[in-house]
Design a protein around this motif. Structure first.
Motif, PDB file in Angstrom:
ATOM      1  N   GLY A 196       0.806  -1.207   0.000  1.00  0.00           N
ATOM      2  CA  GLY A 196       0.000   0.000   0.000  1.00  0.00           C
ATOM      3  C   GLY A 196       0.839   1.256   0.000  1.00  0.00           C
ATOM      4  O   GLY A 196       0.529   2.227  -0.696  1.00  0.00           O
ATOM      5  N   ALA A 197       1.901   1.260   0.803  1.00  0.00           N
ATOM      6  CA  ALA A 197       2.785   2.435   0.832  1.00  0.00           C
ATOM      7  C   ALA A 197       3.354   2.713  -0.551  1.00  0.00           C
ATOM      8  O   ALA A 197       3.428   3.867  -0.990  1.00  0.00           O
ATOM      9  CB  ALA A 197       3.910   2.227   1.845  1.00  0.00           C
ATOM     10  N   GLU A 198       3.728   1.664  -1.255  1.00  0.00           N
ATOM     11  CA  GLU A 198       4.283   1.852  -2.600  1.00  0.00           C
ATOM     12  C   GLU A 198       3.208   2.339  -3.571  1.00  0.00           C
ATOM     13  O   GLU A 198       3.501   3.114  -4.495  1.00  0.00           O
ATOM     14  CB  GLU A 198       4.891   0.537  -3.100  1.00  0.00           C
ATOM     15  CG  GLU A 198       5.686   0.691  -4.378  1.00  0.00           C
ATOM     16  CD  GLU A 198       6.204  -0.616  -4.922  1.00  0.00           C
ATOM     17  OE1 GLU A 198       6.127  -0.813  -6.147  1.00  0.00           O
ATOM     18  OE2 GLU A 198       6.672  -1.455  -4.122  1.00  0.00           O
ATOM     19  N   ALA A 199       1.961   1.918  -3.341  1.00  0.00           N
ATOM     20  CA  ALA A 199       0.867   2.424  -4.171  1.00  0.00           C
ATOM     21  C   ALA A 199       0.679   3.922  -3.952  1.00  0.00           C
ATOM     22  O   ALA A 199       0.432   4.673  -4.907  1.00  0.00           O
ATOM     23  CB  ALA A 199      -0.426   1.674  -3.849  1.00  0.00           C
ATOM     24  N   ILE A 200       0.799   4.373  -2.716  1.00  0.00           N
ATOM     25  CA  ILE A 200       0.710   5.804  -2.423  1.00  0.00           C
ATOM     26  C   ILE A 200       1.862   6.553  -3.081  1.00  0.00           C
ATOM     27  O   ILE A 200       1.672   7.638  -3.670  1.00  0.00           O
ATOM     28  CB  ILE A 200       0.709   6.052  -0.903  1.00  0.00           C
ATOM     29  CG1 ILE A 200      -0.597   5.521  -0.285  1.00  0.00           C
ATOM     30  CG2 ILE A 200       0.897   7.531  -0.583  1.00  0.00           C
ATOM     31  CD1 ILE A 200      -1.838   6.269  -0.713  1.00  0.00           C
ATOM     32  N   GLU A 201       3.060   6.005  -3.009  1.00  0.00           N
ATOM     33  CA  GLU A 201       4.207   6.636  -3.667  1.00  0.00           C
ATOM     34  C   GLU A 201       3.933   6.832  -5.159  1.00  0.00           C
ATOM     35  O   GLU A 201       4.191   7.902  -5.723  1.00  0.00           O
ATOM     36  CB  GLU A 201       5.463   5.769  -3.484  1.00  0.00           C
ATOM     37  CG  GLU A 201       5.930   5.584  -2.060  1.00  0.00           C
ATOM     38  CD  GLU A 201       6.728   6.758  -1.537  1.00  0.00           C
ATOM     39  OE1 GLU A 201       7.170   7.603  -2.342  1.00  0.00           O
ATOM     40  OE2 GLU A 201       6.904   6.832  -0.307  1.00  0.00           O
ATOM     41  N   PHE A 210      -3.154   8.225   7.814  1.00  0.00           N
ATOM     42  CA  PHE A 210      -2.010   7.301   7.754  1.00  0.00           C
ATOM     43  C   PHE A 210      -1.959   6.707   6.353  1.00  0.00           C
ATOM     44  O   PHE A 210      -2.935   6.119   5.890  1.00  0.00           O
ATOM     45  CB  PHE A 210      -2.135   6.179   8.783  1.00  0.00           C
ATOM     46  CG  PHE A 210      -0.945   5.259   8.789  1.00  0.00           C
ATOM     47  CD1 PHE A 210       0.186   5.571   9.535  1.00  0.00           C
ATOM     48  CD2 PHE A 210      -0.934   4.111   8.026  1.00  0.00           C
ATOM     49  CE1 PHE A 210       1.291   4.743   9.530  1.00  0.00           C
ATOM     50  CE2 PHE A 210       0.175   3.273   8.007  1.00  0.00           C
ATOM     51  CZ  PHE A 210       1.291   3.593   8.765  1.00  0.00           C
ATOM     52  N   HIS A 211      -0.790   6.868   5.704  1.00  0.00           N
ATOM     53  CA  HIS A 211      -0.654   6.367   4.325  1.00  0.00           C
ATOM     54  C   HIS A 211       0.543   5.445   4.130  1.00  0.00           C
ATOM     55  O   HIS A 211       0.731   4.935   3.028  1.00  0.00           O
ATOM     56  CB  HIS A 211      -0.561   7.544   3.359  1.00  0.00           C
ATOM     57  CG  HIS A 211      -1.776   8.409   3.337  1.00  0.00           C
ATOM     58  ND1 HIS A 211      -2.974   7.987   2.795  1.00  0.00           N
ATOM     59  CD2 HIS A 211      -2.003   9.659   3.817  1.00  0.00           C
ATOM     60  CE1 HIS A 211      -3.887   8.951   2.919  1.00  0.00           C
ATOM     61  NE2 HIS A 211      -3.323   9.969   3.537  1.00  0.00           N
ATOM     62  N   GLY A 212       1.357   5.240   5.164  1.00  0.00           N
ATOM     63  CA  GLY A 212       2.488   4.332   5.012  1.00  0.00           C
ATOM     64  C   GLY A 212       3.761   4.880   5.626  1.00  0.00           C
ATOM     65  O   GLY A 212       3.812   6.025   6.091  1.00  0.00           O
ATOM     66  N   ARG A 213       4.806   4.058   5.608  1.00  0.00           N
ATOM     67  CA  ARG A 213       6.045   4.381   6.314  1.00  0.00           C
ATOM     68  C   ARG A 213       7.200   4.784   5.399  1.00  0.00           C
ATOM     69  O   ARG A 213       8.248   5.178   5.896  1.00  0.00           O
ATOM     70  CB  ARG A 213       6.491   3.166   7.129  1.00  0.00           C
ATOM     71  CG  ARG A 213       5.439   2.656   8.102  1.00  0.00           C
ATOM     72  CD  ARG A 213       5.393   3.469   9.359  1.00  0.00           C
ATOM     73  NE  ARG A 213       4.553   2.848  10.371  1.00  0.00           N
ATOM     74  CZ  ARG A 213       4.513   3.204  11.640  1.00  0.00           C
ATOM     75  NH1 ARG A 213       5.282   4.195  12.057  1.00  0.00           N
ATOM     76  NH2 ARG A 213       3.711   2.607  12.491  1.00  0.00           N
ATOM     77  N   SER A 239       5.334  11.484   4.257  1.00  0.00           N
ATOM     78  CA  SER A 239       5.215  12.928   4.069  1.00  0.00           C
ATOM     79  C   SER A 239       3.767  13.385   4.020  1.00  0.00           C
ATOM     80  O   SER A 239       3.460  14.533   4.341  1.00  0.00           O
ATOM     81  CB  SER A 239       5.922  13.359   2.775  1.00  0.00           C
ATOM     82  OG  SER A 239       7.290  13.038   2.836  1.00  0.00           O
ATOM     83  N   VAL A 240       2.863  12.506   3.614  1.00  0.00           N
ATOM     84  CA  VAL A 240       1.441  12.862   3.545  1.00  0.00           C
ATOM     85  C   VAL A 240       0.638  12.224   4.677  1.00  0.00           C
ATOM     86  O   VAL A 240      -0.594  12.256   4.663  1.00  0.00           O
ATOM     87  CB  VAL A 240       0.840  12.474   2.176  1.00  0.00           C
ATOM     88  CG1 VAL A 240       1.417  13.349   1.070  1.00  0.00           C
ATOM     89  CG2 VAL A 240       1.062  10.996   1.858  1.00  0.00           C
ATOM     90  N   ILE A 250      -7.323   9.218  -8.988  1.00  0.00           N
ATOM     91  CA  ILE A 250      -6.321   8.194  -8.696  1.00  0.00           C
ATOM     92  C   ILE A 250      -6.761   7.485  -7.421  1.00  0.00           C
ATOM     93  O   ILE A 250      -7.255   8.116  -6.490  1.00  0.00           O
ATOM     94  CB  ILE A 250      -4.909   8.795  -8.491  1.00  0.00           C
ATOM     95  CG1 ILE A 250      -4.489   9.629  -9.699  1.00  0.00           C
ATOM     96  CG2 ILE A 250      -3.891   7.689  -8.227  1.00  0.00           C
ATOM     97  CD1 ILE A 250      -3.156  10.356  -9.512  1.00  0.00           C
ATOM     98  N   MET A 251      -6.585   6.185  -7.375  1.00  0.00           N
ATOM     99  CA  MET A 251      -6.957   5.401  -6.201  1.00  0.00           C
ATOM    100  C   MET A 251      -5.833   4.444  -5.851  1.00  0.00           C
ATOM    101  O   MET A 251      -5.231   3.831  -6.729  1.00  0.00           O
ATOM    102  CB  MET A 251      -8.237   4.612  -6.485  1.00  0.00           C
ATOM    103  CG  MET A 251      -8.713   3.762  -5.316  1.00  0.00           C
ATOM    104  SD  MET A 251     -10.122   2.706  -5.761  1.00  0.00           S
ATOM    105  CE  MET A 251      -9.282   1.340  -6.576  1.00  0.00           C
ATOM    106  N   ALA A 252      -5.555   4.314  -4.555  1.00  0.00           N
ATOM    107  CA  ALA A 252      -4.567   3.345  -4.083  1.00  0.00           C
ATOM    108  C   ALA A 252      -5.288   2.219  -3.365  1.00  0.00           C
ATOM    109  O   ALA A 252      -6.223   2.453  -2.590  1.00  0.00           O
ATOM    110  CB  ALA A 252      -3.574   4.009  -3.137  1.00  0.00           C
TER     111      ALA A 252
END
Length: 419
Positions: free
Chosen positions: A108-113, A161-164, A170-171, A270-272
């Motif tokens: 998921g974190a990589e999807a946000i990136e 919370f969007h990931g580490r 940052s977001v 855009i969707m993660a």
């Protein structure tokens, strides 16, 4: 490693693994249905599902068979080539979401990136096109504090919370997670979830995207309000700002729709997604509309070694098949009101439980006291729960639970609360 008791495994782990987690003192060995078993054979009812990952529970026969079949064919091939499971999974994910383009990731974190990169590339493309029409060349200059000069500001939400990873962090709207790792990715502003005026206060001519979880998870199980969704969507359409929705935890049927935004009829640009999309296999994705795809990431802009490999995509493809074949979303719609009803009874019974919040099988009980001791007592009694912040009990069970499982959970939780 020779098969020993749980404490020996725990001792070995503390010697070998980086201490980045404060783990519960349990070594899980196997799962069956909605139950987990530790190395000593004790059974636990799972209302945690690996943080909303194991949507079908454990040892789901048809899912396991699909993975075993793919192991015998091909695990990995690289994105320099096509593979059938990725093509199949992308088509099914597009159908389920109504989006147009898919990029598979590992998490998921990589999807946000990837979503953040796509939004900034979209802004860059717009800027370059406008500059070209004006006869100049703006380049991609970044100011001293990371402010994008081509319109790459992101608005995210407090308590999100969007990931580490560094971009996802940052977001993430919690200073506790961010401060030890600064400076982070710049040009990020924070607003308050469900407060449209606070969003408007952060919008500038450089804003390229507004990002939030359709239902905040770690921040306390806060669903977006319909009016807020509509106002943000209208703002995005008016100013050509991209709406990015994080459906990593609340997606894949958990709220009673395949994706939580479908409750509102508000489609993101855009969707993660991740977690339950692979049913336990590490895989995520970010999806976008054709309009965004045409003006954002092109060949060479983004990549991943493992993302979209045959094994991970076989998991995604089979998960989507099983959701449809077994009407998993219909089952969630049927069982979720019963869970809500039983949790509401606990709110009425215990004066330190202040409120219930959530959608579908993503629920939270807000308490006036820390919930850590309650979670510990539940574990001792054979129930796996997790918190969302220090004072909120979070309920994200496998989507295949029954009324009997809800009753068993409430019985154990009530005992723990009384104690």
């Amino acid at each position: 490693m020779q098969d020993h008791g749980m404490q020996e495994y725990i001792t070995q782990a503390e010697q070998d693994l980086l201490h980045a987690y404060n783990r519960y003192q349990i070594v899980f060995d196997r799962g069956e249905g909605v139950y987990l078993y530790d190395k000593e054979g004790k059974r636990y009812l799972d209302f945690f599902s690996g943080i909303a990952v194991n949507a079908l529970g454990y040892h789901y026969k048809d899912f396991d068979a699909a993975l075993k079949g793919q192991v015998d064919k091909l695990l990995h091939i690289s994105n320099y080539f096509y593979n059938e499971p990725a093509v199949s999974a992308a088509a099914k994910l597009k159908k389920a979401s109504g989006m147009d383009r898919v990029f598979f990731t590992n998490s998921g974190a990589e999807a946000i990136e990837g979503a953040l990169k796509a939004a900034r590339k979209y802004a860059y493309t717009k800027s370059e096109r406008a500059d070209s029409q004006a006869g100049g060349h703006s380049g991609n200059y970044t100011g001293d504090r990371g402010e994008s000069k081509t319109g790459g500001e992101i608005i995210a939400m407090n308590h999100s919370f969007h990931g580490r990873t560094m971009g996802a962090l940052s977001v993430t709207g919690n200073p506790h997670y961010r401060e030890a790792f600064e400076p982070l990715v710049g040009a990020v502003r924070f607003a308050d979830m469900n407060d449209f005026d606070s969003v408007l206060e952060q919008v500038t001519e450089k804003t390229c995207a507004i990002l939030f979880e359709t239902v905040q998870g770690e921040g306390g199980i806060y669903p977006a309000k319909k009016e807020f969704m509509e106002q943000v969507k209208a703002l995005c359409e008016e100013r050509d700002i991209l709406l990015i929705l994080d459906e990593i935890q609340c997606g894949m049927g958990r709220t009673g729709k395949m994706f939580a935004w479908q409750h509102y009829g508000i489609k993101p640009d855009i969707m993660a997604c991740a977690k339950a999309v692979g049913g336990g296999v590490p895989v995520g994705a970010f999806l976008m509309t054709e309009r965004v795809a045409e003006k954002s990431l092109a060949a060479g802009d983004h990549g991943t070694t493992y993302g979209g490999n045959p094994f991970a995509c076989a998991a995604v493809s089979k998960m989507l098949d099983l959701f449809e074949e077994n009407d998993i979303i219909g089952h969630v719609q049927e069982i979720a009101p019963y869970l809500e009803e039983q949790l509401d009874k606990l709110v009425a019974e215990f004066d330190f439980i202040l409120a219930r919040r959530g959608l579908g099988l993503m629920q939270g009980l807000e308490c006036s006291v820390p919930v850590g001791p309650v979670i510990g007592r539940c574990l001792e009694k054979g129930l796996v729960l997790i918190n969302a912040g220090s004072n909120i009990l979070r309920f994200v069970p496998p989507l295949v639970i029954t009324r009997e499982h809800v009753d068993e959970m409430v019985r154990i939780l009530r005992e723990a609360l009384l104690e």
